[in-house]
Design a protein around this motif. Sequence first.
Motif, mmCIF file in Angstrom:
data_model
loop_
_atom_site.group_PDB
_atom_site.id
_atom_site.type_symbol
_atom_site.label_atom_id
_atom_site.label_comp_id
_atom_site.label_asym_id
_atom_site.label_seq_id
_atom_site.Cartn_x
_atom_site.Cartn_y
_atom_site.Cartn_z
ATOM 1 N N PRO A 112 3.243 -7.615 0.157
ATOM 2 C CA PRO A 112 3.121 -6.300 -0.478
ATOM 3 C C PRO A 112 4.018 -5.152 0.227
ATOM 4 N N GLU A 113 4.141 -4.403 -0.744
ATOM 5 C CA GLU A 113 4.785 -2.731 0.039
ATOM 6 C C GLU A 113 3.446 -2.434 0.510
ATOM 7 N N ILE A 114 3.750 -1.767 1.995
ATOM 8 C CA ILE A 114 2.241 -1.088 2.413
ATOM 9 C C ILE A 114 2.896 0.483 2.484
ATOM 10 N N VAL A 115 2.092 1.193 2.217
ATOM 11 C CA VAL A 115 1.947 2.837 2.306
ATOM 12 C C VAL A 115 0.986 2.953 3.625
ATOM 13 N N ARG A 116 1.348 3.579 4.801
ATOM 14 C CA ARG A 116 0.481 3.453 6.010
ATOM 15 C C ARG A 116 0.137 5.018 6.248
ATOM 16 N N ALA A 117 -1.171 4.659 6.850
ATOM 17 C CA ALA A 117 -1.862 5.835 7.496
ATOM 18 C C ALA A 117 -2.159 5.797 8.946
ATOM 19 N N GLY A 118 -1.285 5.143 9.625
ATOM 20 C CA GLY A 118 -1.364 4.872 11.063
ATOM 21 C C GLY A 118 -2.664 4.386 11.387
ATOM 22 N N ARG A 119 -3.185 4.802 12.796
ATOM 23 C CA ARG A 119 -4.313 4.732 13.096
ATOM 24 C C ARG A 119 -5.530 5.293 12.790
ATOM 25 N N HIS A 120 -6.849 5.052 12.706
ATOM 26 C CA HIS A 120 -7.938 6.125 12.302
ATOM 27 C C HIS A 120 -7.857 6.990 13.463
ATOM 28 N N LEU A 121 -8.483 8.504 13.366
ATOM 29 C CA LEU A 121 -8.396 9.298 14.344
ATOM 30 C C LEU A 121 -10.052 9.753 14.494
#
Length: 368
Positions: A112-121
Amino acid sequence: MSSPTSPGPLHLRGVLLDGTAEGERVGELWVTAEGRISVDPVPDATTVADGAWILPGLVDAHCHVGIGPDGPVDLEEAREQGHTDAASGALLLRDCGSPIDTRPLDDDPRMPEIVRAGRHLARPKRYIRGLPIEADSPEELPALVAEQARSNPWVKLVGDWIEREEGDLAPLWPEDVLKAAMDAAHAEGARVTAHVFGEDALPGLIGAGIDGIEHGTGLDDTTIAMMVEHGTVLVPTLINVENFPAFADAAGEKFPRYGTHMRELHARASATVASAIEAGVPVFAGTDAGGGIVHGRIVDEIAALAQVGLGPARALEAACGAARDWLRRPGLTDGAAADLVVVDRDPRVDTDALRTPSLVLRAGVRLS
């Protein structure tokens, strides 16, 4: 499932849903050999749907491609997670934090297409080991947020987690730091969301201008009103909230306050989300797959949202057209990638229609 195939130009006829409660038109569309939607006829197209309901790919607005039951997974297991989501019709994912870089999977036609949020902070020892980037001091948060925002359209904070000395959920970040962090993300054009189970972290996060709240089981009338005022969205992950009693049991005798609190949050979760819906908080469908939930369960979350107050038509909207608009992705528009789900009856009336799609296309590639 067999290997994906791209059989060339395709033709579909039926009820075209843009995925919102009201959007409907009876008509037809075509898929080009390049996997794009065309509203104009394409020569030599094969008719693959006639008299069906045709809608854009579903959206799982909270999942984790790259996390398994024991923490981070390798890239091949992450690939299988994405394949499972896509096969379920979830063709657009907002990945709400992953410890691995899944961008090498973007060329896979079954992903699927992925809209990312990077890593948790998070802060040290204030989230699941091995998953977050940890700030040694709260004052580091704005710089860490800016770094994530430069390479991702979303940034994911851990808003609260168990504090071992207190033995219960507690906020991780002071309010002045949160405001600076939101400003840093927004300056880079990114949006911010936060994991929040309890009550105490919510006023600071919402007041600082956060864009979204994940889970939100600690919401009350005051913080719901704040969300409405600030335009903050909620992704309640209802099917994962069902795990709260198990989380409480796992705490055992070591953290009895936490266990009691989690059971209380679970007991009122449906009423909490219903109150947010009634107040006008925008609500979207997310499973929390990888965070205690297996992948491929987006229809279960749609059904859960329907039951707590959205009803089937608006629950579909929360996982389709409205969710795509919110994530700034197109639906059934000319030239968009042909990410399509085809079902044999109206999913705005019966969400179970989504469980057995007759056709799933990812950029024109047939997945089922």
